[in-house]
Design a protein around this motif. Structure first.
Motif, PDB file in Angstrom:
ATOM      1  N   ALA A   1       0.843  -1.203   0.000  1.00 40.70           N
ATOM      2  CA  ALA A   1       0.000   0.000   0.000  1.00 40.70           C
ATOM      3  C   ALA A   1       0.874   1.247   0.000  1.00 40.70           C
ATOM      4  CB  ALA A   1      -0.932  -0.007   1.213  1.00 40.70           C
ATOM      5  N   ARG A   2       1.876   1.271   0.856  1.00 37.99           N
ATOM      6  CA  ARG A   2       2.771   2.442   0.910  1.00 37.99           C
ATOM      7  C   ARG A   2       3.560   2.606  -0.383  1.00 37.99           C
ATOM      8  NH1 ARG A   2       2.987   0.165   5.937  1.00 37.99           N
ATOM      9  NH2 ARG A   2       4.951  -0.924   5.562  1.00 37.99           N
ATOM     10  N   LEU A   3       3.987   1.490  -0.967  1.00 35.78           N
ATOM     11  CA  LEU A   3       4.781   1.560  -2.197  1.00 35.78           C
ATOM     12  C   LEU A   3       3.954   2.045  -3.379  1.00 35.78           C
ATOM     13  CD1 LEU A   3       7.504   1.140  -3.523  1.00 35.78           C
ATOM     14  CD2 LEU A   3       6.931  -1.285  -3.809  1.00 35.78           C
ATOM     15  N   ILE A   4       2.727   1.571  -3.525  1.00 37.69           N
ATOM     16  CA  ILE A   4       1.916   2.048  -4.657  1.00 37.69           C
ATOM     17  C   ILE A   4       1.560   3.519  -4.469  1.00 37.69           C
ATOM     18  CG2 ILE A   4      -0.343   1.283  -3.797  1.00 37.69           C
ATOM     19  CD1 ILE A   4       0.885   1.448  -7.477  1.00 37.69           C
TER      20      ILE A   4
ATOM     21  N   ASP B   1       2.283   8.964  -6.262  1.00 34.37           N
ATOM     22  CA  ASP B   1       2.730  10.330  -5.944  1.00 34.37           C
ATOM     23  C   ASP B   1       3.806  10.786  -6.919  1.00 34.37           C
ATOM     24  OD1 ASP B   1       0.990  10.751  -3.847  1.00 34.37           O
ATOM     25  OD2 ASP B   1       2.451  10.260  -2.277  1.00 34.37           O
ATOM     26  N   GLY B   2       4.703   9.867  -7.291  1.00 26.85           N
ATOM     27  CA  GLY B   2       5.735  10.201  -8.273  1.00 26.85           C
ATOM     28  C   GLY B   2       5.134  10.545  -9.631  1.00 26.85           C
ATOM     29  N   LEU B   3       4.125   9.800 -10.026  1.00 25.76           N
ATOM     30  CA  LEU B   3       3.438  10.105 -11.288  1.00 25.76           C
ATOM     31  C   LEU B   3       2.688  11.427 -11.186  1.00 25.76           C
ATOM     32  CD1 LEU B   3       2.041   6.586 -12.194  1.00 25.76           C
ATOM     33  CD2 LEU B   3       3.738   7.884 -13.494  1.00 25.76           C
ATOM     34  N   ARG B   4       2.030  11.637 -10.049  1.00 25.27           N
ATOM     35  CA  ARG B   4       1.250  12.865  -9.867  1.00 25.27           C
ATOM     36  C   ARG B   4       2.139  14.100  -9.937  1.00 25.27           C
ATOM     37  NH1 ARG B   4      -1.408  12.569  -4.650  1.00 25.27           N
ATOM     38  NH2 ARG B   4       0.324  13.775  -3.897  1.00 25.27           N
ATOM     39  N   ALA B   5       3.386  13.976  -9.551  1.00 28.46           N
ATOM     40  CA  ALA B   5       4.313  15.106  -9.628  1.00 28.46           C
ATOM     41  C   ALA B   5       4.586  15.496 -11.081  1.00 28.46           C
ATOM     42  CB  ALA B   5       5.624  14.756  -8.924  1.00 28.46           C
ATOM     43  N   LYS B   6       4.331  14.577 -12.015  1.00 31.20           N
ATOM     44  CA  LYS B   6       4.583  14.843 -13.434  1.00 31.20           C
ATOM     45  C   LYS B   6       3.364  15.360 -14.169  1.00 31.20           C
ATOM     46  CE  LYS B   6       7.984  11.140 -13.603  1.00 31.20           C
ATOM     47  NZ  LYS B   6       8.327   9.842 -14.166  1.00 31.20           N
ATOM     48  N   GLY B   7       2.186  15.257 -13.557  1.00 31.22           N
ATOM     49  CA  GLY B   7       0.972  15.712 -14.231  1.00 31.22           C
ATOM     50  C   GLY B   7      -0.275  15.233 -13.521  1.00 31.22           C
ATOM     51  N   SER B   8      -1.367  15.266 -14.236  1.00 33.33           N
ATOM     52  CA  SER B   8      -2.667  14.948 -13.672  1.00 33.33           C
ATOM     53  C   SER B   8      -3.003  13.462 -13.806  1.00 33.33           C
ATOM     54  CB  SER B   8      -3.747  15.775 -14.377  1.00 33.33           C
ATOM     55  OG  SER B   8      -5.023  15.340 -14.019  1.00 33.33           O
TER      56      SER B   8
ATOM     57  N   ARG C   1       1.576   8.727 -19.006  1.00 32.54           N
ATOM     58  CA  ARG C   1       2.286   7.569 -19.541  1.00 32.54           C
ATOM     59  C   ARG C   1       3.231   7.033 -18.472  1.00 32.54           C
ATOM     60  NH1 ARG C   1       1.875   5.166 -23.873  1.00 32.54           N
ATOM     61  NH2 ARG C   1       0.918   6.887 -24.976  1.00 32.54           N
ATOM     62  N   LEU C   2       3.232   5.711 -18.324  1.00 30.64           N
ATOM     63  CA  LEU C   2       4.036   5.061 -17.281  1.00 30.64           C
ATOM     64  C   LEU C   2       5.510   4.970 -17.650  1.00 30.64           C
ATOM     65  CD1 LEU C   2       1.516   2.280 -16.326  1.00 30.64           C
ATOM     66  CD2 LEU C   2       2.309   4.143 -14.864  1.00 30.64           C
ATOM     67  N   GLY C   3       5.817   5.134 -18.903  1.00 31.29           N
ATOM     68  CA  GLY C   3       7.204   5.065 -19.353  1.00 31.29           C
ATOM     69  C   GLY C   3       7.238   4.816 -20.848  1.00 31.29           C
ATOM     70  N   LYS C   4       8.429   4.837 -21.409  1.00 32.16           N
ATOM     71  CA  LYS C   4       8.594   4.615 -22.836  1.00 32.16           C
ATOM     72  C   LYS C   4       8.071   3.223 -23.217  1.00 32.16           C
ATOM     73  CE  LYS C   4      11.949   4.670 -26.531  1.00 32.16           C
ATOM     74  NZ  LYS C   4      13.344   4.803 -26.914  1.00 32.16           N
ATOM     75  N   GLY C   5       7.205   3.176 -24.215  1.00 31.55           N
ATOM     76  CA  GLY C   5       6.645   1.915 -24.670  1.00 31.55           C
ATOM     77  C   GLY C   5       5.603   1.330 -23.739  1.00 31.55           C
ATOM     78  N   MET C   6       5.156   2.120 -22.770  1.00 29.65           N
ATOM     79  CA  MET C   6       4.170   1.640 -21.809  1.00 29.65           C
ATOM     80  C   MET C   6       2.872   2.411 -21.977  1.00 29.65           C
ATOM     81  SD  MET C   6       6.469   0.929 -18.482  1.00 29.65           S
ATOM     82  CE  MET C   6       5.266  -0.244 -17.875  1.00 29.65           C
TER      83      MET C   6
END
Length: 118
Positions: free
Chosen positions: A51-54, A59-66, A72-77
């Motif tokens: 739970a803490r890790l997800i 939170d890391g994704l949210r820092a990049k946008g909405s 996008r989760l990453g290149k090719g993802m």
């Protein structure tokens, strides 16, 4: 063919890195799932750890946008997006039940993406 996966809470609580295992398919996380994950973060076992890790991943994704618009989760993802439950449910589903709220997101995604497997 690209697919859309609507993920339930247990997917994250079993494997917090699961969002990176769907390759170039899109992931929709019902908002109710985030509430349920939050309820487990204080546990001192593998469920609490996941739970803490997800939460950290999101939170890391949210820092990049909405998260509601999708990121996008990453290149090719694929793209991960958080979606609210829709009250427009089949009559046999009760919106007050958390699992039915999660199902409503899948139901709505399926209606909105007729050409894609949801």
């Amino acid at each position: 063919m690209k697919k859309t996966y609507v993920l339930d809470t247990n997917v994250f609580l079993t494997n917090a890195n699961s969002v990176y295992e769907f390759k170039n398919n899109d992931i929709v996380v019902p908002l109710k799932v985030l509430d349920e994950i939050d309820n487990h973060k204080k546990r001192q076992d593998s469920v609490g750890f996941n739970a803490r890790l997800i939460i950290k991943h999101l939170d890391g994704l949210r820092a990049k946008g909405s998260l509601s618009k999708g990121l996008r989760l990453g290149k090719g993802m694929g793209i991960l997006r958080v979606a609210k439950a829709s009250r427009d449910l089949p009559k046999d589903l009760d919106f007050s039940i958390p699992d039915h709220q999660i199902l409503s997101v899948a139901f709505h995604e399926n209606l909105e993406n007729e050409r894609r497997t949801v």
